[in-house]
Design an enzyme around this catalytic site. Sequence first.
Site, PDB file in Angstrom:
ATOM      1  N   GLN A 102     113.254 -11.060  40.787  1.00 53.31           N
ATOM      2  CA  GLN A 102     112.208 -10.617  39.859  1.00 53.31           C
ATOM      3  C   GLN A 102     111.874  -9.153  40.137  1.00 53.31           C
ATOM      4  O   GLN A 102     111.635  -8.762  41.287  1.00 53.31           O
ATOM      5  CB  GLN A 102     110.943 -11.483  40.004  1.00 53.31           C
ATOM      6  CG  GLN A 102     109.895 -11.127  38.954  1.00 53.31           C
ATOM      7  CD  GLN A 102     108.683 -12.057  38.982  1.00 53.31           C
ATOM      8  OE1 GLN A 102     108.581 -12.957  39.809  1.00 53.31           O
ATOM      9  NE2 GLN A 102     107.744 -11.813  38.069  1.00 53.31           N
ATOM     10  N   SER A 103     111.876  -8.350  39.088  1.00 51.24           N
ATOM     11  CA  SER A 103     111.589  -6.916  39.253  1.00 51.24           C
ATOM     12  C   SER A 103     110.367  -6.489  38.450  1.00 51.24           C
ATOM     13  O   SER A 103     109.771  -5.454  38.743  1.00 51.24           O
ATOM     14  CB  SER A 103     112.804  -6.084  38.840  1.00 51.24           C
ATOM     15  OG  SER A 103     113.146  -6.350  37.488  1.00 51.24           O
ATOM     16  N   VAL A 104     109.993  -7.247  37.438  1.00 52.82           N
ATOM     17  CA  VAL A 104     108.792  -6.952  36.651  1.00 52.82           C
ATOM     18  C   VAL A 104     107.822  -8.104  36.887  1.00 52.82           C
ATOM     19  O   VAL A 104     108.129  -9.265  36.554  1.00 52.82           O
ATOM     20  CB  VAL A 104     109.120  -6.810  35.148  1.00 52.82           C
ATOM     21  CG1 VAL A 104     107.843  -6.559  34.351  1.00 52.82           C
ATOM     22  CG2 VAL A 104     110.123  -5.677  34.916  1.00 52.82           C
TER      23      VAL A 104
ATOM     24  N   ASN B  84     112.883 -15.871  36.988  1.00 52.73           N
ATOM     25  CA  ASN B  84     113.057 -15.411  38.361  1.00 52.73           C
ATOM     26  C   ASN B  84     111.668 -15.340  38.980  1.00 52.73           C
ATOM     27  O   ASN B  84     110.773 -14.707  38.419  1.00 52.73           O
ATOM     28  CB  ASN B  84     113.712 -14.021  38.383  1.00 52.73           C
ATOM     29  CG  ASN B  84     115.152 -14.055  37.902  1.00 52.73           C
ATOM     30  OD1 ASN B  84     115.873 -15.011  38.173  1.00 52.73           O
ATOM     31  ND2 ASN B  84     115.563 -13.023  37.184  1.00 52.73           N
TER      32      ASN B  84
ATOM     33  N   HIS C  10     108.016 -13.770  32.726  1.00 53.97           N
ATOM     34  CA  HIS C  10     108.882 -13.695  31.544  1.00 53.97           C
ATOM     35  C   HIS C  10     110.011 -14.701  31.685  1.00 53.97           C
ATOM     36  O   HIS C  10     110.556 -14.907  32.762  1.00 53.97           O
ATOM     37  CB  HIS C  10     109.448 -12.284  31.348  1.00 53.97           C
ATOM     38  CG  HIS C  10     110.044 -11.687  32.578  1.00 53.97           C
ATOM     39  ND1 HIS C  10     109.281 -11.128  33.580  1.00 53.97           N
ATOM     40  CD2 HIS C  10     111.331 -11.572  32.987  1.00 53.97           C
ATOM     41  CE1 HIS C  10     110.064 -10.700  34.549  1.00 53.97           C
ATOM     42  NE2 HIS C  10     111.325 -10.962  34.217  1.00 53.97           N
TER      43      HIS C  10
HETATM   44  P1  DGP Z   1     113.395  -9.789  36.232  1.00 54.34           P
HETATM   45  O1  DGP Z   1     114.444  -9.134  37.083  1.00 54.34           O
HETATM   46  O2  DGP Z   1     113.524 -11.295  36.123  1.00 54.34           O
HETATM   47  O3  DGP Z   1     112.009  -9.332  36.635  1.00 54.34           O
HETATM   48  O4  DGP Z   1     113.662  -9.240  34.768  1.00 54.34           O
HETATM   49  C1  DGP Z   1     113.114  -8.064  34.281  1.00 54.34           C
HETATM   50  C2  DGP Z   1     113.953  -7.668  33.111  1.00 54.34           C
HETATM   51  O5  DGP Z   1     113.234  -6.696  32.373  1.00 54.34           O
HETATM   52  C3  DGP Z   1     115.280  -7.028  33.489  1.00 54.34           C
HETATM   53  O6  DGP Z   1     116.337  -7.874  33.048  1.00 54.34           O
HETATM   54  C4  DGP Z   1     115.310  -5.698  32.757  1.00 54.34           C
HETATM   55  C5  DGP Z   1     114.151  -5.820  31.793  1.00 54.34           C
HETATM   56  N1  DGP Z   1     113.439  -4.569  31.574  1.00 54.34           N
HETATM   57  C6  DGP Z   1     112.937  -3.752  32.533  1.00 54.34           C
HETATM   58  N2  DGP Z   1     112.328  -2.691  31.968  1.00 54.34           N
HETATM   59  C7  DGP Z   1     112.445  -2.867  30.621  1.00 54.34           C
HETATM   60  C8  DGP Z   1     112.008  -2.106  29.500  1.00 54.34           C
HETATM   61  O7  DGP Z   1     111.369  -1.049  29.606  1.00 54.34           O
HETATM   62  N3  DGP Z   1     112.329  -2.602  28.267  1.00 54.34           N
HETATM   63  C9  DGP Z   1     113.024  -3.766  28.098  1.00 54.34           C
HETATM   64  N4  DGP Z   1     113.287  -4.135  26.839  1.00 54.34           N
HETATM   65  N5  DGP Z   1     113.439  -4.511  29.137  1.00 54.34           N
HETATM   66  C10 DGP Z   1     113.152  -4.063  30.375  1.00 54.34           C
END
Ligand code: DGP
Length: 114
Positions: free
Chosen positions: A94-96, A87, A100
Amino acid sequence: MAEKTLFQKIADREIPADIVYEDDQCIAFRDINPQAPTHLLIVPRRPIPTLDDITEEDAPLIGHLFVVARRLAAQEGIAGGYRTVFNCGAAAGQSVFHLHLHLLGGRPMQWPPG
Ligand code: DGP
């Protein structure tokens, strides 16, 4: 020094995660909010924010993420039926903002993804 991203903190074991693979270039762990029976995130150690930020020099790294995805798909028993997703940007979900690659599988996938 810039503050660590969430995924750097996971790589450094400052935040717990179910880590399934790591090497000198990347780390892979289970998504905290899985959208399929297998939902892994494959993350370069270097905190590139988004796909918009990659350069030609990153091509081997990006290729490596896909080779790792292929291996993990086999390990998870989903070879031949899985999806990989980057994303890019908030509008794409995209949230992070640490690059990835999502690896999803273990259920039928719809198209278009929405
Ligand atoms: P995106 O929306 O493409 O940025 O995906 C970020 C993903 O990261 C989302 O599917 C949830 C995952 N995520 C967020 N915080 C954490 C965390 O603290 N641990 C893990 N294992 N995954 C996380």
